[in-house]
Design an enzyme around this catalytic site. Structure first.
Site, mmCIF file in Angstrom:
data_model
loop_
_atom_site.group_PDB
_atom_site.id
_atom_site.type_symbol
_atom_site.label_atom_id
_atom_site.label_comp_id
_atom_site.label_asym_id
_atom_site.label_seq_id
_atom_site.Cartn_x
_atom_site.Cartn_y
_atom_site.Cartn_z
ATOM 1 N N CYS A 141 0.825 -1.216 0.000
ATOM 2 C CA CYS A 141 0.000 0.000 0.000
ATOM 3 C C CYS A 141 0.858 1.266 0.000
ATOM 4 O O CYS A 141 0.652 2.174 -0.813
ATOM 5 C CB CYS A 141 -0.921 -0.016 1.206
ATOM 6 N N HIS A 221 -2.625 5.133 6.713
ATOM 7 C CA HIS A 221 -1.252 5.608 6.926
ATOM 8 C C HIS A 221 -1.215 7.095 6.564
ATOM 9 O O HIS A 221 -2.001 7.550 5.719
ATOM 10 C CB HIS A 221 -0.266 4.924 5.976
HETATM 11 P P1 NAD Z 1 -5.028 -11.243 5.857
HETATM 12 O O1 NAD Z 1 -4.380 -11.945 6.984
HETATM 13 O O2 NAD Z 1 -6.113 -10.271 6.119
HETATM 14 O O3 NAD Z 1 -5.608 -12.317 4.815
HETATM 15 C C1 NAD Z 1 -4.903 -13.426 4.400
HETATM 16 C C2 NAD Z 1 -5.873 -14.576 4.267
HETATM 17 O O4 NAD Z 1 -5.201 -15.701 3.709
HETATM 18 C C3 NAD Z 1 -6.435 -15.026 5.624
HETATM 19 O O5 NAD Z 1 -7.826 -15.150 5.498
HETATM 20 C C4 NAD Z 1 -5.749 -16.381 5.876
HETATM 21 O O6 NAD Z 1 -6.575 -17.251 6.608
HETATM 22 C C5 NAD Z 1 -5.552 -16.864 4.459
HETATM 23 N N1 NAD Z 1 -4.483 -17.862 4.281
HETATM 24 C C6 NAD Z 1 -3.403 -18.075 5.034
HETATM 25 N N2 NAD Z 1 -2.664 -19.093 4.519
HETATM 26 C C7 NAD Z 1 -3.324 -19.507 3.425
HETATM 27 C C8 NAD Z 1 -3.089 -20.518 2.466
HETATM 28 N N3 NAD Z 1 -2.004 -21.290 2.531
HETATM 29 N N4 NAD Z 1 -3.989 -20.675 1.446
HETATM 30 C C9 NAD Z 1 -5.090 -19.890 1.364
HETATM 31 N N5 NAD Z 1 -5.359 -18.921 2.250
HETATM 32 C C10 NAD Z 1 -4.483 -18.723 3.259
HETATM 33 O O7 NAD Z 1 -3.836 -10.565 5.023
HETATM 34 P P2 NAD Z 1 -3.931 -9.297 4.086
HETATM 35 O O8 NAD Z 1 -3.804 -8.084 4.941
HETATM 36 O O9 NAD Z 1 -5.063 -9.426 3.152
HETATM 37 O O10 NAD Z 1 -2.551 -9.423 3.317
HETATM 38 C C11 NAD Z 1 -2.400 -10.245 2.178
HETATM 39 C C12 NAD Z 1 -1.233 -9.749 1.380
HETATM 40 O O11 NAD Z 1 -1.499 -8.403 0.956
HETATM 41 C C13 NAD Z 1 0.091 -9.690 2.147
HETATM 42 O O12 NAD Z 1 1.143 -9.925 1.240
HETATM 43 C C14 NAD Z 1 0.151 -8.239 2.619
HETATM 44 O O13 NAD Z 1 1.448 -7.798 2.867
HETATM 45 C C15 NAD Z 1 -0.453 -7.537 1.408
HETATM 46 N N6 NAD Z 1 -1.027 -6.222 1.699
HETATM 47 C C16 NAD Z 1 -1.752 -6.014 2.841
HETATM 48 C C17 NAD Z 1 -2.254 -4.748 3.088
HETATM 49 C C18 NAD Z 1 -3.005 -4.447 4.340
HETATM 50 O O14 NAD Z 1 -2.987 -3.302 4.754
HETATM 51 N N7 NAD Z 1 -3.690 -5.370 4.942
HETATM 52 C C19 NAD Z 1 -2.054 -3.714 2.160
HETATM 53 C C20 NAD Z 1 -1.378 -3.981 0.975
HETATM 54 C C21 NAD Z 1 -0.842 -5.243 0.765
#
Ligand code: NAD
Length: 342
Positions: A141, A221
């Site tokens: 992000c 942020h």
């Molecule tokens: P999150 O924890 O909210 O969601 C991840 C999901 O994946 C969860 O529901 C979890 O149960 C599931 N999961 C875990 N292992 C798994 C597997 N082996 N197979 C299928 N599902 C699985 O995480 P998020 O915040 O959505 O982040 C996901 C990605 O996006 C990360 O790389 C993070 O760095 C990136 N990201 C997050 C944000 C943020 O602010 N949350 C912003 C930009 C990028």
């Protein structure tokens, strides 16, 4: 033929990407994969999304809870043209092997290392370099927001050097396990934070140093930027004009009461965005200040939403479905992304 998109990992980012894909007219959402049979799975089914479990045990768990599950992640991948992997950071490498074995394209998120794909994406900066690729990483992000704004400033005026202080939200709103909190945490104490080097994975020529700290908030942020511009004839009006015409950047003004990240989040609700999502960089126009050709400003970043349009554009680029301008326009229209508010 519409592109069949699967979403693996149905958390903060996965849920939003799934909804965004479902809104496009040149792709269909094939289904979503979840680990836990919770309320999010229930709502996915209510939306008409096919649900897949991470493995056979998961299939049993979902069925025991009375949730209609269509198979395992392997079944989902087999049927898909592309997988958007939105699992937590560092799960990507093992999933990449699964996608590669099935000869499928995949998009990973900013929690993964650049080296996982060797290519990091922000639509406005390097869409054409994603054309036809099998694997792409959509950056985080903060990096997305920095790349959008610095690319626009660099193209118009040349960026000599950018210095950025990032106040990061400590947790997403549903990450209750990370709280309660009462501290401002250096993230990390040593410079630079990972954001500056990450910007360079998209814009290698930009000279940037970032420092970051975590603050006890969940919604957004806030970046404080000081950007030395090359153009010595630049004026604040010229900067505003460039930013006003840059897609996915919204100018707001504290004079109408937008004085905090909470207010920008509230704007998301006022304009009727699902989940109050703000896909745009929020830049305070009255913070834009020039001292000689050094530009200062504040920028808000809704961490849960800002990378969502980039995932949609990356899909189009990887299948060569549209030019950069066409794709950005199409995504913006489908998601209701604004060039001004109200
Ligand atoms: P999150 O924890 O909210 O969601 C991840 C999901 O994946 C969860 O529901 C979890 O149960 C599931 N999961 C875990 N292992 C798994 C597997 N082996 N197979 C299928 N599902 C699985 O995480 P998020 O915040 O959505 O982040 C996901 C990605 O996006 C990360 O790389 C993070 O760095 C990136 N990201 C997050 C944000 C943020 O602010 N949350 C912003 C930009 C990028």
């Amino acid at each position: 033929m519409k592109i069949k998109v699967a979403v693996n990992g149905y958390g903060v980012i996965g849920r939003r990407v799934a909804d965004a894909v479902a809104k496009q007219d040149d792709m269909v959402l094939l289904g979503v994969c979840k680990v836990t049979p919770d309320y999010k799975a229930l709502f996915a089914l209510k939306k008409g999304y096919r649900l897949f479990a991470a493995d056979e045990k998961g299939v049993e768990k979902f069925r025991k809870m009375g949730l209609d599950v269509s198979g395992t992640v392997a079944d989902m991948v087999r049927e898909a043209d592309i997988v958007v992997d939105a699992t937590p950071g560092d799960v990507g490498p093992q999933n990449k092997e699964m996608y590669a074995k099935a000869s499928k394209k995949a998009i990973f998120q900013g929690g993964e290392e650049h080296d996982l794909t060797g290519f990091s994406f922000v639509a406005q900066c390097n869409y054409n370099q994603a054309l036809g690729r099998q694997f792409v990483r959509v950056v985080s992000c903060n990096t997305t927001a920095l790349c959008r704004s610095l690319y626009a400033l660099d193209t118009a005026f040349g960026v000599e050097k950018a210095r950025v202080v990032i106040a990061r939200r400590a947790a997403d709103p549903d990450e209750v396990g990370r709280g309660p909190i009462d501290a401002v945490v250096l993230d990390p104490a040593t410079l630079p934070s990972h954001h500056g080097p990450d910007v360079k994975t998209v814009l290698p020529h930009i000279n940037i140093t970032t420092m970051a700290l975590k603050v006890p908030t969940t919604h957004m942020h806030l970046h404080s930027l000081i950007v030395q511009l090359k153009d010595r004839t630049v004026t604040v009006d010229k900067v505003k004009e460039v930013l006003r015409h840059t897609p996915r950047i919204l100018l707001v003004n504290s004079k109408i009461g937008v004085k905090s990240t909470a207010h920008t989040y509230d704007i998301g609700r006022e304009i009727g965005r699902e989940r109050s999502d703000i896909f745009e960089n929020i830049i305070w126009e009255d913070s834009l200040t020039l001292e000689d050709s050094e530009l200062y400003f504040f920028m808000g970043v809704h961490q849960e939403a800002i990378v969502v349009p980039e995932n949609v554009d990356a899909i189009r680029a990887m299948f060569n479905l549209a030019s950069s301008e066409e794709s950005i326009q199409k995504t913006n229209t489908a998601l209701g992304i604004k060039s001004s508010i109200p």
